[in-house]
Scaffold this motif. Structure first.
Motif, PDB file in Angstrom:
ATOM      1  N   ALA A 183       0.704  -1.234  -0.098  1.00 54.72           N
ATOM      2  CA  ALA A 183      -0.091   0.084   0.155  1.00 54.72           C
ATOM      3  C   ALA A 183       0.883   1.389  -0.159  1.00 54.72           C
ATOM      4  CB  ALA A 183      -0.980   0.037   1.164  1.00 54.72           C
ATOM      5  N   SER A 184       0.395   2.385  -0.353  1.00 49.18           N
ATOM      6  CA  SER A 184       1.108   3.578  -0.265  1.00 49.18           C
ATOM      7  C   SER A 184       1.297   3.991   1.247  1.00 49.18           C
ATOM      8  CB  SER A 184       0.250   4.761  -0.883  1.00 49.18           C
ATOM      9  OG  SER A 184      -1.135   4.843  -0.127  1.00 49.18           O
ATOM     10  N   ASN A 195       0.284   6.378   3.171  1.00 50.74           N
ATOM     11  CA  ASN A 195      -1.120   6.923   3.468  1.00 50.74           C
ATOM     12  C   ASN A 195      -2.204   5.752   3.710  1.00 50.74           C
ATOM     13  OD1 ASN A 195      -2.888   9.018   4.339  1.00 50.74           O
ATOM     14  ND2 ASN A 195      -4.065   8.768   2.274  1.00 50.74           N
ATOM     15  N   GLY A 196      -2.045   4.720   2.580  1.00 51.41           N
ATOM     16  CA  GLY A 196      -2.828   3.715   2.762  1.00 51.41           C
ATOM     17  C   GLY A 196      -2.592   2.852   3.733  1.00 51.41           C
ATOM     18  N   THR A 204      -5.447   1.815   6.851  1.00 48.76           N
ATOM     19  CA  THR A 204      -5.792   0.636   6.777  1.00 48.76           C
ATOM     20  C   THR A 204      -5.255  -0.300   7.923  1.00 48.76           C
ATOM     21  OG1 THR A 204      -4.889   0.054   4.881  1.00 48.76           O
ATOM     22  CG2 THR A 204      -6.866   0.933   4.572  1.00 48.76           C
ATOM     23  N   SER A 217       5.517  -0.176   1.830  1.00 48.20           N
ATOM     24  CA  SER A 217       5.076   0.833   1.016  1.00 48.20           C
ATOM     25  C   SER A 217       5.456   0.670  -0.380  1.00 48.20           C
ATOM     26  CB  SER A 217       5.826   1.924   1.600  1.00 48.20           C
ATOM     27  OG  SER A 217       5.325   2.440   2.802  1.00 48.20           O
ATOM     28  N   GLY A 242      -5.210  -0.170  -2.103  1.00 49.71           N
ATOM     29  CA  GLY A 242      -5.052   1.263  -2.658  1.00 49.71           C
ATOM     30  C   GLY A 242      -5.755   1.447  -4.150  1.00 49.71           C
ATOM     31  N   ILE A 254      -1.129   0.081  -7.528  1.00 50.81           N
ATOM     32  CA  ILE A 254      -0.834  -1.058  -6.512  1.00 50.81           C
ATOM     33  C   ILE A 254      -1.420  -2.231  -6.720  1.00 50.81           C
ATOM     34  CG2 ILE A 254      -1.450  -1.523  -3.964  1.00 50.81           C
ATOM     35  CD1 ILE A 254      -1.040   1.577  -3.824  1.00 50.81           C
ATOM     36  N   THR A 275      -9.008   1.526  -1.937  1.00 50.89           N
ATOM     37  CA  THR A 275      -9.650   2.427  -1.049  1.00 50.89           C
ATOM     38  C   THR A 275      -9.884   3.574  -2.094  1.00 50.89           C
ATOM     39  OG1 THR A 275      -7.341   3.191  -1.096  1.00 50.89           O
ATOM     40  CG2 THR A 275      -7.851   1.782   0.551  1.00 50.89           C
TER      41      THR A 275
END
Length: 363
Positions: free
Chosen positions: A36-37, A39-40, A44, A63, A92, A96, A116
């Motif tokens: 995920a990023s 932020n992701g 989560t 990441s 994400g 991704i 997301t």
């Protein structure tokens, strides 16, 4: 020649369904590699960890570097092996998902997709779009199977910026028209078979849903709420478009998108934003009626999707640049050749400029 329709093993959509992720995927393995990023992961990770709280298993979060490239895929494969993971989870957006699917494919392990955002139809497909590290389209990686599970938490998706939902609508906008072109030319779909009536029905329903609920969904998300229209559009962007494009086939709209990736001016756009303009170009190639073109342009105007080259970031139109787009669109193996008539660079070049001229009528 056989007909085919393919889909993920399980598709789950609803509010707060991420809280139950363990119940949906624990049968797949015991060590989960979650891409995920930054932020992701922040958004989560607590939810996923809480879901697995009562079950002993390994959760490794990593990441994503931002581009679905061979180098990024290889980097993640190395980390996965170091942590002895046996399931990949992509959390994400589109790149991704494509990266997670590619990693799982090369490691021969299951993959779970958790959007997301609803910005592309990538979650459900057996396909990864590979780019260079600089973001230029490189190739399609055709995968032998779809994701085992797709989990769409609409509570999370509805909180994403409305531009992402709209980009997903732009991507889904092409689904019906590309499938119809493939049907007319008797082309193979992305699964290597001919098109079923079921695939065409899903593609048609996708377009109808966007026309009916697209603007309502955008306005609801901008108001911070998840309505029935939002739920419907998330399903259209993710599932209907995903099954529709893969089992219906791709044609000019996505090839034009790939063509525009050669221009740096367009790199700020999301995938679906470029596909929306590519859809208009395809309609021009087909010499569709103005009524049909106006219906698509009308939706794009409502949602602020690109309808001109200026909207695409091309302020000054230079022949050599547009011809470079046309050339890339017509690269060997591109889906533009699924159109039911002869295609060449000159025809595509003319269609791009004509689509721009038509779009400018409505500005």
């Amino acid at each position: 020649m056989f007909k085919s329709i393919i889909s993920p093993g399980k598709y789950i959509q609803g509010s707060a369904v991420l809280k139950d992720i363990r119940n949906h995927i624990s049968n797949l393995g015991e060590s989960f590699f979650i891409i995920a990023s930054d932020n992701g992961i922040k958004r989560t990770k607590p939810i996923i960890e809480e879901s697995f709280n009562e079950k002993k298993c390994n959760l490794t979060f990593e990441s994503f570097n931002g581009e679905c490239s061979k180098n990024e895929i290889d980097r993640l494969r190395k980390i996965l092996k170091e942590n002895d993971c046996d399931v990949v989870i992509g959390v994400g957006g589109g790149k991704i998902f494509d990266t997670a699917k590619a990693v799982a494919y090369y490691e021969n392990i299951p993959v779970v997709i958790v959007p997301t955002i609803a910005s592309t139809d990538a979650p459900c497909s057996a396909l990864s779009v590979i780019y260079t590290d600089e973001g230029v389209f490189s190739e399609y990686l055709m995968l032998p199977k779809n994701p085992e599970v797709v989990i769409v938490d609409t509570e999370i998706v509805a909180k994403a910026p409305s531009r992402l939902l709209v980009a997903g609508i732009g991507d889904a906008l092409a689904t019906y028209f590309e499938a119809e072109a493939c049907l007319k030319s008797n082309a193979c779909n992305m699964a290597g078979g001919k098109i079923t009536k079921a695939a065409m029905a899903l593609a048609s329903l996708c377009y109808e849903t966007l026309l009916e609920d697209g603007l309502k969904a955008k306005l609801a998300v901008e108001s911070g709420v998840c309505t029935t229209a939002v739920e419907n559009v998330i399903e259209a962007n993710t599932y209907l478009s995903g099954i529709g494009f893969e089992s219906g086939g791709l044609a000019a709209a996505h090839a034009v998108h790939n063509g525009f990736t050669v221009l740096e001016q367009c790199h700020h756009l999301y995938h679906g934003e470029k596909v929306a303009f590519g859809t208009i170009v395809q309609l021009v190639l087909e010499n569709r009626t103005m009524e049909e073109i106006e219906e698509v342009i009308g939706l794009c105007l409502d949602l602020y999707l690109p309808i001109t080259l200026e909207d695409m970031g091309i302020i000054e139109i230079k022949e050599e640049e547009i011809r470079s787009v046309a050339k890339a669109t017509c690269s060997e193996g591109e889906t533009v050749y699924n159109m039911p008539f002869e295609i060449n660079e000159d025809v595509v070049y003319a269609a791009i400029l004509s689509a721009d001229a038509i779009g400018r009528l409505y500005k």
